[in-house]
Design an enzyme around this catalytic site. Structure first.
Site, short mmCIF file in Angstrom:
data_model
loop_
_atom_site.label_atom_id
_atom_site.label_comp_id
_atom_site.label_asym_id
_atom_site.label_seq_id
_atom_site.Cartn_x
_atom_site.Cartn_y
_atom_site.Cartn_z
N ASP A 22 -5.85 -27.99 11.84
CA ASP A 22 -6.03 -28.62 13.16
C ASP A 22 -4.70 -28.68 13.93
O ASP A 22 -4.65 -28.35 15.11
CB ASP A 22 -6.60 -30.04 13.00
CG ASP A 22 -8.03 -30.03 12.51
OD1 ASP A 22 -8.69 -28.98 12.60
OD2 ASP A 22 -8.50 -31.08 12.01
N GLU A 66 -7.87 -28.90 6.22
CA GLU A 66 -8.39 -29.28 7.53
C GLU A 66 -7.26 -29.77 8.44
O GLU A 66 -7.12 -29.32 9.58
CB GLU A 66 -9.44 -30.38 7.35
CG GLU A 66 -10.10 -30.83 8.63
CD GLU A 66 -11.02 -29.77 9.21
OE1 GLU A 66 -11.97 -29.38 8.52
OE2 GLU A 66 -10.77 -29.34 10.34
N SER A 114 -14.42 -25.88 12.34
CA SER A 114 -13.24 -26.72 12.21
C SER A 114 -12.08 -26.17 13.02
O SER A 114 -11.21 -26.92 13.45
CB SER A 114 -12.76 -26.72 10.75
OG SER A 114 -13.45 -27.66 10.02
#
Ligand SMILES: *[C@@H]1O[C@H](CO)[C@@H](O)[C@H](O)[C@H]1NC(C)=O
Ligand SMILES: *[C@@H]1O[C@H](CO)[C@@H](O)[C@H](O)[C@H]1NC(C)=O
Ligand SMILES: *[C@@H]1O[C@H](CO)[C@@H](O)[C@H](O)[C@H]1NC(C)=O
Ligand SMILES: *[C@@H]1O[C@H](CO)[C@@H](O)[C@H](O)[C@H]1NC(C)=O
Ligand SMILES: *[C@@H]1O[C@H](CO)[C@@H](O)[C@H](O)[C@H]1NC(C)=O
Length: 648
Positions: A293, A289, A565
């Site tokens: 990002d 994640e 995400s």
């Protein structure tokens, strides 16, 4: 008469160790049926000390909507004239009458006033009580609840009572009926394909294969912007939230070297670490994640900086058998007024759900809960969340009000809309993640359904097509046969009604593209007549961005990632860029942007193909106009920029 007798017997059984509930008291909160994933265990010993928190009813919350529209609707003369934190506290703090009534109740019961503290934001009353005291005060029984798959344990009761005259002053009490665990939205999937030779970096090479790997060049083309060359502004760092997942510098450097040579080796987010969190980690432990990002956002905003809101110490953030992230430690750190305590030596805001500091485990964070230690960035991107059904409505509404207050102060909060379509994650509530006795009812996501945040769904480039052709929602039943990696979250809240800013858009969706499913209207008729979604609930997502086949480096290797995400930091980055240019011309940041988006959908690329399956259905369909799959569409940077630069 018979019925009365049975009811009386049940009440006696429930308070076996004490007296029956007196007539002066009423049930304040009650669990209707046990959530399937939690198991009720033993009773808590009477001498165990519980940190009790009483959330007081705040004032003027019913006016929050109009206050927020006043500063965020493009037609308002007060557009972008945001409030100061002090103005927000003053407007919403509970009345003195409320504070006094609750304190008097506690003191009359026998809790000395020197045991009682009142939070800085005026919103909470707190005291420590033995389980026996708390049980007698609230006419309840506390048990340990254990999460059947993660092993989380938490104290809770099935219902509790307060005196009739106190009920109007109290929002909710913890420990109480709530049980909660939050999960990450997406993250890295195993690589499904190897990356064609992009070395050295070549824009033309990448643009030919955006259907297989979304690289920075593909993102620039999709959003119609060139890589940015602005000057960094200290007042415009992009906020990104992470919990229990950590980036590795080596991964970011590999990504920059391969795709964005203009971003220097070693570029990293500024730390805004909360309650003992630390980052980065080593390459072997790098989280999918976090790497995703930062690798998505940097190319879109560099040389603007990124602020990493990494929350909670390693033990709390990663040990699955303790309660984990529910955004409250983030909100505490951003807004001291949200924190239960800082000045009175009290610890956390919700011992059931949030970490309790100091953390007694070896290596745990030994400090106090951090309150109001960071000024929030203008934009915050959050790719984490859960489902509405995970926790009581009171808890969610209280947190939603905080998002409203951040909006009033000029902050834009973006949430990933979820990766399970109209359902929740499998195993959450039921094996297919759906609600109702037969697991057929759609499961709205939390905190996405809050009307004061902006939700981002996910799209994809069609196989064999280019970024210059229209995208589809990630699942396209009529398209080519390739794996359904995830289903972009969308649907209608069971808690919040449709806010005014989206009413016309949602009505147009039902009128022109009525979904082929039975529905109910309002959660009080949940599931009535076989209905599987709440026709009058807040619809989400609001917007979308690309989220499939995203090129990343994770744990030292190239991999393909995706999910909402991914789409969320893309959209948040675009807004961060627009804020930069607004700030450069002396304007304020955009703040809460939904009213501007819904009244000007032309500045987004409408997505009209694809669905978001779940609960044994194909889900909703992406259609012309707003839809509960891709919202209003994907960002067109030049159009959005032009519009927001015309606003004051
Ligand atoms: C969490 O689980 C580990 C291993 O099962 C155990 O040692 C630890 O005590 C547990 N922690 C809590 C708070 O239950
Ligand atoms: C569940 O399915 C059964 C069998 O088809 C049906 O009789 C019942 O009405 C359904 N319950 C609900 C709440 O839809
Ligand atoms: C939508 O999907 C259909 C069927 O797969 C396809 O023929 C059509 O070209 C798509 N439309 C757009 C705008 O991509
Ligand atoms: C909606 O109604 C169902 C069935 O009564 C209940 O289980 C659920 O908790 C309710 N949800 C909310 C948000 O009130
Ligand atoms: C990364 O690639 C190396 C070399 O090919 C391989 O040994 C390693 O297992 C890979 N790591 C992961 C996490 O896939």
């Amino acid at each position: 008469m018979r019925i009365t007798c049975i009811a009386f017997a049940l009440v006696l059984a429930a308070t076996a160790q004490g007296a029956a509930v007196p007539n002066s008291h009423v049930v304040h909160e009650k669990r209707e049926s046990p959530p399937s994933k939690w198991v009720k265990r033993e009773k808590i010993s009477s001498s165990y000390v519980l940190p009790m928190r009483i959330g007081l009813k705040q004032r003027n919350l019913d006016r929050g909507h109009s206050f927020l529209m006043d500063v965020s609707h493009p037609d308002s003369p007060n557009y972008a004239k945001h409030w100061t934190p002090e103005e927000v506290i003053e407007m919403f703090s509970p009345t003195e009458k409320t504070v006094d009534a609750v304190k008097e109740w506690l003191i009359d019961f026998g809790i000395n006033s020197d045991r009682i503290t009142h939070s800085d934001n005026q919103g909470w009353i707190a005291f420590d009580a033995t389980t026996e005291e708390a049980e007698n005060l609230l006419h309840t029984e506390y048990h340990i609840y254990e999460h059947s798959s993660t092993g989380h344990v938490t104290p809770a009761c099935d219902s509790y009572h307060v005196p009739k005259h106190i009920r109007e002053h109290v929002d909710y009490i913890t420990p109480g009926i709530r049980l909660l665990s939050a999960t990450k939205r997406g993250g890295t999937r195993p690589p499904t394909k190897t990356l064609p030779g992009y070395f050295p970096w070549s824009e033309e090479g990448e643009l030919a294969t955006c259907d297989k790997a979304i690289t920075p060049a593909c993102k620039y083309a999709l959003t119609k912007q060139k890589y940015p060359f602005g000057k960094p502004r200290s007042d415009n760092s992009l906020g990104i939230y992470e919990e229990g997942d950590y980036y590795a510098q080596e991964d970011l450097d590999l990504f920059f070297a391969n795709f964005t040579p203009y971003i220097p080796h070693g570029t990293h987010p500024s730390p805004a670490f909360i309650d003992g969190a630390e980052a980065p980690t080593d390459t072997a432990n790098a989280g999918g994640e976090s790497d995703l990002d930062f690798e998505l956002a940097y190319p879109l905003i560099y040389p603007q900086t990124i602020t990493l809101y990494q929350t909670d110490d390693l033990y709390y953030a990663t040990n699955l058998n303790v309660t984990s992230g529910s955004f409250n430690t983030l909100l505490d750190a951003l807004d001291g007024s949200y924190c239960t305590y800082s000045a009175y030596g009290e610890t956390g805001d919700d011992p059931n759900l949030d970490p309790v500091y100091p953390d007694p485990t070896p290596g745990g964070y030994k400090g106090k809960l951090q309150c109001g230690i960071y000024k929030p960035t203008n934009v915050i991107s959050i790719s984490y969340g859960g489902q509405e059904s995970d926790l009581p409505a009171y808890y969610q509404q209280r947190q939603c009000n905080e998002f409203m207050k951040l909006g009033l102060q000029g902050h834009s909060i973006f949430f990933a809309s979820g990766d399970d379509g109209v359902a929740g994650p499998p195993g959450d509530d039921s094996s297919n993640g759906c609600l109702g006795d037969n697991s057929t009812i759609f499961s709205p996501a939390w905190p996405n359904s809050c009307p004061w945040v902006t939700n981002v769904g996910a799209t994809k480039v069609y196989p064999g097509r280019t970024v210059f052709e229209p995208e589809s929602a990630v699942v396209d039943p009529e398209g080519q046969p390739y794996s359904i990696a995830f289903s972009s979250g969308g649907g209608f809240s069971n808690i919040y009604p449709q806010p005014d800013y989206q009413k016309a858009a949602v009505a147009a969706f039902f009128e022109k593209h009525n979904p082929p499913y039975p529905y109910y209207e309002g959660n009080s008729s949940f599931g009535a007549n076989g209905g599987i979604y709440n026709r009058i609930g807040r619809g989400y997502p609001d917007v979308a961005a690309n989220g499939d086949n995203i090129a990343t480096y994770n744990q030292g290797n190239y991999s393909s990632s995706g999910g909402t995400s991914a789409s969320t930091p893309i959209f948040a980055s675009i807004v961060n860029r627009i804020n930069e240019l607004r700030l450069n011309t002396g304007k304020n940041p955009i703040g809460f942007m939904n009213p501007a988006l819904y009244s000007n959908p032309w500045m987004l690329n409408d997505i009209t193909n694809g669905t978001n399956p779940g609960c044994g259905t194909v889900g909703f369909s992406a259609v012309p106009g707003w839809d509960p799959v891709t919202g209003l569409g994907t960002p067109n940077y030049p159009k959005m920029l032009a519009f927001f630069l015309t606003l004051p």
